[in-house]
Motif scaffolding. Structure first.
Motif, PDB file in Angstrom:
ATOM      1  N   MET A  18     -24.683  29.691 -50.435  1.00 35.95           N
ATOM      2  CA  MET A  18     -25.988  29.175 -50.012  1.00 35.95           C
ATOM      3  C   MET A  18     -27.087  29.926 -50.762  1.00 35.95           C
ATOM      4  SD  MET A  18     -27.496  28.913 -46.124  1.00 35.95           S
ATOM      5  CE  MET A  18     -26.289  27.706 -45.611  1.00 35.95           C
ATOM      6  N   ARG A  32     -30.877  31.006 -51.711  1.00 31.67           N
ATOM      7  CA  ARG A  32     -32.203  31.094 -51.130  1.00 31.67           C
ATOM      8  C   ARG A  32     -33.256  30.853 -52.192  1.00 31.67           C
ATOM      9  NH1 ARG A  32     -29.510  35.455 -49.103  1.00 31.67           N
ATOM     10  NH2 ARG A  32     -28.894  35.298 -46.931  1.00 31.67           N
ATOM     11  N   ILE A  50     -31.626  25.424 -42.065  1.00 35.53           N
ATOM     12  CA  ILE A  50     -31.164  26.227 -43.206  1.00 35.53           C
ATOM     13  C   ILE A  50     -30.198  25.456 -44.097  1.00 35.53           C
ATOM     14  CG2 ILE A  50     -31.458  28.365 -41.903  1.00 35.53           C
ATOM     15  CD1 ILE A  50     -28.426  28.498 -41.564  1.00 35.53           C
ATOM     16  N   SER A  51     -29.900  24.204 -43.736  1.00 33.93           N
ATOM     17  CA  SER A  51     -28.840  23.449 -44.408  1.00 33.93           C
ATOM     18  C   SER A  51     -29.277  22.788 -45.711  1.00 33.93           C
ATOM     19  CB  SER A  51     -28.311  22.366 -43.473  1.00 33.93           C
ATOM     20  OG  SER A  51     -29.315  21.360 -43.270  1.00 33.93           O
ATOM     21  N   GLU A  52     -30.576  22.736 -45.962  1.00 32.70           N
ATOM     22  CA  GLU A  52     -31.177  22.004 -47.084  1.00 32.70           C
ATOM     23  C   GLU A  52     -31.121  20.485 -46.892  1.00 32.70           C
ATOM     24  OE1 GLU A  52     -30.969  24.053 -51.191  1.00 32.70           O
ATOM     25  OE2 GLU A  52     -29.037  24.553 -50.258  1.00 32.70           O
ATOM     26  N   THR A  71     -35.493  24.020 -49.583  1.00 30.64           N
ATOM     27  CA  THR A  71     -34.937  25.340 -49.882  1.00 30.64           C
ATOM     28  C   THR A  71     -34.420  25.996 -48.613  1.00 30.64           C
ATOM     29  OG1 THR A  71     -37.088  26.414 -49.570  1.00 30.64           O
ATOM     30  CG2 THR A  71     -36.515  25.731 -51.811  1.00 30.64           C
ATOM     31  N   VAL A  72     -33.535  26.955 -48.813  1.00 32.38           N
ATOM     32  CA  VAL A  72     -33.046  27.767 -47.705  1.00 32.38           C
ATOM     33  C   VAL A  72     -34.079  28.847 -47.411  1.00 32.38           C
ATOM     34  CG1 VAL A  72     -31.217  29.339 -46.940  1.00 32.38           C
ATOM     35  CG2 VAL A  72     -30.653  27.349 -48.349  1.00 32.38           C
ATOM     36  N   ASN A 115     -24.871  32.640 -40.970  1.00 35.37           N
ATOM     37  CA  ASN A 115     -24.962  32.053 -42.310  1.00 35.37           C
ATOM     38  C   ASN A 115     -25.578  32.997 -43.339  1.00 35.37           C
ATOM     39  OD1 ASN A 115     -24.204  28.950 -42.111  1.00 35.37           O
ATOM     40  ND2 ASN A 115     -25.264  29.515 -40.212  1.00 35.37           N
ATOM     41  N   ILE A 169     -28.271  34.845 -43.383  1.00 34.38           N
ATOM     42  CA  ILE A 169     -29.711  34.772 -43.594  1.00 34.38           C
ATOM     43  C   ILE A 169     -30.391  35.771 -42.657  1.00 34.38           C
ATOM     44  CG2 ILE A 169     -31.753  33.306 -43.388  1.00 34.38           C
ATOM     45  CD1 ILE A 169     -29.976  30.937 -44.114  1.00 34.38           C
TER      46      ILE A 169
END
Length: 308
Positions: A1, A3, A90-92, A97-98, A131, A133
């Motif tokens: 993932m 960012r 957060i999945s786009e 964007t993440v 995830n 983040i």
């Protein structure tokens, strides 16, 4: 993932909560983040109050998403839980964007001790941690008659240095992803005693149930779960008065277990802004684990033999 790797533009911060997208705590937090002019602010929050849902997720059914107008932010209201909102945000699938940081709150009421397990606010941050983040959950110790909506602005401003520090560490690729932070702010925030690194305690309200005459009588449970106990409301159940035989019960507080050692709840009540590092799960105490080191093989051998 991946960012947002381009720090020529502002880092992206996503806000969620469990009190709902219209809650004053979330709106104050977004206002402060936007006013700081340091972040690109994204909002993905429940479309209604989802307090005390813990880390529940929507699995078998789709969630609906509606864009909401919040000045300075790109915002969506979601029909799911706080964990759903973070996962989607957060999945786009929703944003391009993440986010570099997920902030869940500001919750109406504290989230200390065992209440962390019930909290949808904390779950919003925990889902980001799952995830990889960076994430922070924020709660304000709201007390009726003492607190006002203006306190949410003070709470957001008090947390701003922490947000800035996290983003700086993220930019330098030095921020640890082994946990997330849970922040609780004291009622008298204007006179707080400073920031205190704490540990999760064992504070919890002891809950009972009382019969009510209808589902409508139940009302709303505050996210703090700080409801007043009314022992006089407990009556004998007369099923003949219930249409169709349906009975209705509502939780009520019947006491509390409060820590008296160096934990989050104690320092919050003393007037500190408590910062508590959390992981995915609470670990069992060492002596409890040690007990089972001898108990398990003995139990298996004893009861396997007796079953023959």
């Amino acid at each position: 993932m991946e960012r947002n790797n381009s720090y020529d533009e502002k880092p992206a911060v996503m806000v969620t909560n469990d009190d709902g997208i219209d809650a004053p705590g979330l709106r104050a937090l977004v206002r402060v983040l936007v006013s700081s002019n340091r972040f690109r602010v994204l909002v993905c929050a429940p479309d209604s109050e989802k307090s005390a849902v813990s880390h529940s997720i929507t699995w078998r059914h789709p969630v609906s998403v509606k864009q909401v107008d919040i000045n300075g932010a790109t915002a969506y209201a979601v029909s799911g839980t706080p964990a759903d909102c973070t996962s989607l945000g957060i999945s786009e699938a929703l944003f391009s964007t993440v986010p570099d940081l997920v902030i869940s709150g500001i919750n109406m009421g504290s989230n200390c001790g065992y209440h962390i397990i019930y909290s949808g606010t904390v779950a919003g941050a925990r889902e980001a941690f799952f995830n990889d983040i960076p994430a922070v959950s924020i709660s304000y110790d709201w007390v009726g008659g003492k607190s006002s909506v203006d306190d949410y602005i003070l709470a957001a401003e008090a947390c701003l240095p922490i947000f800035n520090a996290i983003i700086a560490e993220v930019k330098n690729k030095s921020y640890p992803l082994r946990g997330f932070l849970n922040i609780d702010l004291p009622t008298d925030l204007a006179n707080h005693k400073g920031y205190k690194l704490t540990k999760q305690g064992k504070t919890i309200f002891k809950m009972g149930w009382r019969q009510i005459t209808s589902e409508r009588q139940g009302g709303k449970m505050l996210s703090t779960m700080e409801m007043e106990s009314d022992s006089s409301a407990r009556t004998e159940i007369d099923t003949s008065t219930i249409a169709g035989g349906d009975l209705f019960f509502q939780r009520e507080v019947r006491g509390a277990q409060v820590d008296d050692d160096d934990t989050d709840q104690q320092f919050l009540q003393e007037g500190y802004i408590t910062v508590t590092p959390l992981g995915a799960l609470s670990q069992a105490e060492t002596d409890y684990v040690s007990y089972f080191e001898e108990w398990l093989p003995s139990a298996v051998q004893r009861f396997s033999s007796s079953a023959l």
